[in-house]
Motif scaffolding. Structure first.
Motif, PDB file in Angstrom:
ATOM      1  N   ARG A 155     -30.994  -2.701  28.154  1.00 62.05           N
ATOM      2  CA  ARG A 155     -30.675  -3.827  29.048  1.00 62.05           C
ATOM      3  C   ARG A 155     -29.460  -4.631  28.594  1.00 62.05           C
ATOM      4  O   ARG A 155     -29.010  -5.521  29.318  1.00 62.05           O
TER       5      ARG A 155
ATOM      6  N   LEU B 261     -34.371  -3.339  24.783  1.00 60.83           N
ATOM      7  CA  LEU B 261     -33.333  -4.359  24.624  1.00 60.83           C
ATOM      8  C   LEU B 261     -31.954  -3.717  24.631  1.00 60.83           C
ATOM      9  O   LEU B 261     -31.027  -4.207  25.278  1.00 60.83           O
TER      10      LEU B 261
ATOM     11  N   GLU C  18     -29.400  -6.544  25.727  1.00 56.07           N
ATOM     12  CA  GLU C  18     -29.846  -7.777  25.089  1.00 56.07           C
ATOM     13  C   GLU C  18     -29.599  -7.688  23.579  1.00 56.07           C
ATOM     14  O   GLU C  18     -29.565  -6.595  23.013  1.00 56.07           O
ATOM     15  N   TYR C  19     -29.459  -8.844  22.951  1.00 56.72           N
ATOM     16  CA  TYR C  19     -29.082  -8.920  21.544  1.00 56.72           C
ATOM     17  C   TYR C  19     -29.974  -9.926  20.826  1.00 56.72           C
ATOM     18  O   TYR C  19     -30.696 -10.687  21.450  1.00 56.72           O
TER      19      TYR C  19
END
Length: 769
Positions: free
Chosen positions: A742, A739, A744-745
């Motif tokens: 990439r 994550l 992402e959160y």
């Protein structure tokens, strides 16, 4: 007779096999059994009522209790269950006790800590605690030790064949000292100047140690500075001794006011850059305290939220870069010295190592036997003065006060007890206020560089609600000449250029836009020097192909393309070519990117550095850049083949979350974590690799990313890597790494209880015994 011998051999072999299986089984049981318990009930001494530790699907610990003391106890228990080996290394690093675990190979690190007086600094910090902060830490320490009393807290102790010691209040104080010294600037700058001045002088020295450029943005703008500090005049202060740019470890933070967002409420972004490690330096948690919820990044070993938000506002830090450490040369005939003896236990050695430390009133003397003092006068004593060792350290109380702050003024005032590390503190409140303040001890120096005092707290760089509606920091210079005090230090440049560029691209910003900004891999340095690089004159076919790839390139170091690999390999060769001939034997100390100097060489007034002074012909920058490109491409072709279109920057730029045990044979892969990244040391999504090695492992990057939405604080987003847990068998050891890679959160919300926990959560209840 032979039959009995055979039977005997078989019997012995069977016995050995049984013993091996027993030992292996016992070790496996110990390894598996050291995993943190995530659900059920545990009865413990130390809690007064049931406390719930609810881990969500990402492993974030949400802690609910009837008293604050019980909540801090539970946080201590949770940290110890997930991260105790990490905590143990922190305290041993600060106390100079790593050799007790790792033997003689750790002795130099212990000598450094003992010489610099870290144990004494921790004792001062402990003595300065307020009653309220002390009670919180005492409860936390009790929780840590409650977990230790259950035994088997971490698998690393199985390999080290030892057991951990109980945790103390002094240990919690030590953890903060480690981080403070790591972030404090000044010593490296003094070493660089001492070494470079041995072989350079005059204009060349100043070019190489280039000052913060006029074209680079400062965090605070002159109009805001004049409005805030116009009445302050310090006519007697000398000019600053130097503001050296670099892309050394740092961080990003920016905040915009509500009139520049889509929601009408402020947004704040923060991504502190630190060395990548497994586990992460941070542990996300939510503490449901009597004064309201506080959530974000806690530092294992301490009971407080360092970076995060409460119900009233959010905050994010970056390093100021202010010079708060000086190395002074002193005459041994005139300086007054005291000595102390430090005893260091070394594993594998019967007798402890005895270290004699000499000290002055300013600080310790660095012994050339243990500290590399190349460049300094060999006849002088080199004394280190640092704010990290200041006896007035009240960082614990300052952090506690930040957690309880209800608005901008309380947030600012909380920093009054801060000493080190000096931090840029960005703030956004639910009332719409945005602000920036600094906290810590900022030395004032006279014309000889001697410390004469510190900038008064009220006069440190600070602003609320600036006219432009935004405040951005990429470790750039916090304020320009309008600020009434000199600000010597080490500052980055290119990340701030790119941040301000992106902030200016749109009038109104969104949460999603801020997350995209944090992942930006466009290099302002590459944009600036690309025309000069494209003028290079390579002689090889691969060099010419590489130039063709960079034609029309947008300066974005994407993980999926070859351009980041080409540029990074090229600059690593080129930078050494630029200054190795001038620096000679000193060149080995300067293997690094030096982006501002490189930009000045390729596009500014320092182009004479391209000439190789050891040869008769006069080389130009296009010539030396072409030769460097040929060399870099030949090296890349040896490991990647000659088809440039198949190269990928992310195959080489691997975020490397290091663990002390990841070099173990067979089991090392269990501890180490790698994921592909984009960017480099000059991009907002920082990805720093070593110029001294051959590979491109990213060892320094965003330790966490957070974006706070003041229109709805529960809509704020968080991520760090590689995971919440420090146990390699835990599902939360590496689950966040992909994550993080990439971009992402996830959310850490404060609107649910243990009874209404999200699906996938696991609840552990700590009950009084």
């Amino acid at each position: 007779m032979v039959k009995w011998i055979v039977r005997g051999v078989i019997g012995v072999a069977a016995l050995v096999l049984i013993l091996v299986l027993a030992v292996t089984g016992w070790a496996g049981w110990r390894f598996v059994g050291s995993q943190p318990r995530l659900e059920g009930e545990i009865r413990l001494e130390g809690v007064t009522a049931p406390v719930n530790v609810v881990r969500d699907q990402y492993g974030v610990a949400h802690i609910f209790g009837e008293t604050d003391a019980d909540i801090y106890f539970a946080l201590g228990y949770t940290h110890a269950a997930e991260r105790f080996f990490q905590m143990d290394l922190y305290r041993r690093t600060a106390q100079g006790r790593l050799s007790e675990l790792f033997g003689e190979r750790a002795l130099r690190a212990d000598i450094r800590a003992r010489t610099l007086g870290f144990p004494e600094a921790a004792r001062h910090a402990l003595a300065n605690l307020s009653d309220e902060a002390r009670l919180a830490i005492e409860a936390y320490v009790s929780g840590v030790n409650a977990r230790l009393e259950q035994g088997n807290p971490a698998p690393e102790y199985l390999f080290l064949r030892t057991r951990p010691e109980p945790w103390t209040l002094a240990d919690s104080a030590s953890v903060v000292i480690v981080l403070a010294d790591d972030l404090a600037a000044g010593e490296g700058e003094d070493r660089e100047r001492a070494r470079a001045s041995q072989v350079l002088d005059g204009l060349m020295l100043e070019q190489f140690l280039s000052a913060f450029p006029d074209w680079a943005p400062t965090t605070l703008k002159d109009d805001d500075i004049n409005a805030a500090f116009g009445a302050i005049r310090r006519e007697s202060l000398p000019p600053p001794p130097g503001t050296q740019p670099d892309n050394e470890p740092g961080s990003n933070a920016w905040v915009v006011s509500g009139n520049r967002t889509e929601t009408g409420a402020p947004l704040l972004a923060n991504d502190p850059h630190l060395g990548l490690s497994a586990p992460s330096i941070w542990y996300f948690t939510r503490l449901n305290l009597s004064f309201g919820p506080v959530l974000g990044a806690s530092l294992p070993g301490t009971p407080f939220i360092t970076l995060g938000r409460n119900a009233h506002g959010a905050w994010g830090f970056t390093n100021t870069g202010f010079k708060v450490i000086d190395l002074f040369e002193r005459d041994p005939e005139t300086v007054q010295l005291n000595t102390r003896i430090e005893t260091i236990e070394v594993r594998g050695q019967r007798d402890p190592f005895e270290l004699t430390v000499r000290e002055t009133a300013e600080g310790p003397v660095l012994d050339p036997q243990w500290f590399d003092l190349t460049g300094f006068d060999s006849e002088a004593l080199v004394v280190r003065r640092s704010t990290v060792s200041d006896p007035d350290n009240r960082v614990a109380d300052a952090t506690f006060s930040i957690m309880r702050s209800t608005g901008w003024q309380e947030f600012v005032e909380a920093g009054r007890g801060w000493t080190a590390p000096m931090q840029n503190m960005h703030y956004a409140g639910v009332d719409g206020t945005i602000g920036y303040t600094t906290a810590g001890l900022l030395p004032i120096r006279d014309e000889d560089g001697e410390w004469t005092g510190f900038v008064p707290f009220e006069e440190l760089p600070r602003i609320a609600n600036p006219a432009g509606g935004s405040i951005a920091s990429g470790n750039n210079l916090p304020a320009g000449a309008a600020y009434p005090y000199p600000l010597p230090g080490r500052y980055a440049v290119h990340r701030a250029v790119r941040i301000e560029e992106m902030l200016a691209e749109r009038r109104r910003h969104s949460l999603e836009g801020f997350m995209t900004m944090q992942m930006d891999v466009t290099s302002a340095l590459a944009q600036a020097i690309l025309p000069a690089l494209l003028a290079a004159q390579p002689e090889s076919e691969l060099g010419l192909q590489a130039l063709a790839r960079l034609e029309g390139w947008n300066a974005s170091l994407d993980a999926d393309g070859p351009e980041g690999l080409i540029l990074s390999a090229w600059l690593r060769v080129l930078t050494e070519s630029v200054w190795a001939d001038e620096l000679g034997s000193m060149a080995r100390y300067f293997r690094g990117p030096r982006p501002v100097f490189v930009q000045e060489v390729l596009t500014g007034d320092a182009s004479s550095w391209c000439n190789n002074v050891t040869t008769t012909p006069v080389e130009t920058c296009p010539v030396i850049a072409g030769l460097a490109l040929d060399t870099a491409m030949a090296e890349l072709a040896r490991t990647n083949g000659s088809d440039i279109s198949s190269w990928r920057w992310g195959d080489h730029a691997q975020g490397y979350f290091a663990h002390p045990m990841d070099s173990l044979p067979l089991l090392g892969d269990m501890f180490g974590v790698r994921v592909p990244v984009g960017g480099d040391g000059t991009t907002v999504n920082v990805a720093n690799f070593s110029y001294a090695g051959e590979g491109f492992d990213i060892v320094h990057a965003a330790s966490l990313r957070a974006v706070y939405d003041l229109a709805d604080l529960n809509n704020s987003r968080f991520i760090h890597g590689p995971g919440q847990s420090g146990h390699p068998l835990s599902p939360h050891y590496r689950d966040l790494a992909a994550l993080w890679s990439r971009g992402e959160y996830f959310q850490i919300r404060d609107d649910w209880t243990p009874e209404s926990a999200p699906q996938g959560s696991r609840r552990l209840t700590l009950r009084p015994n």
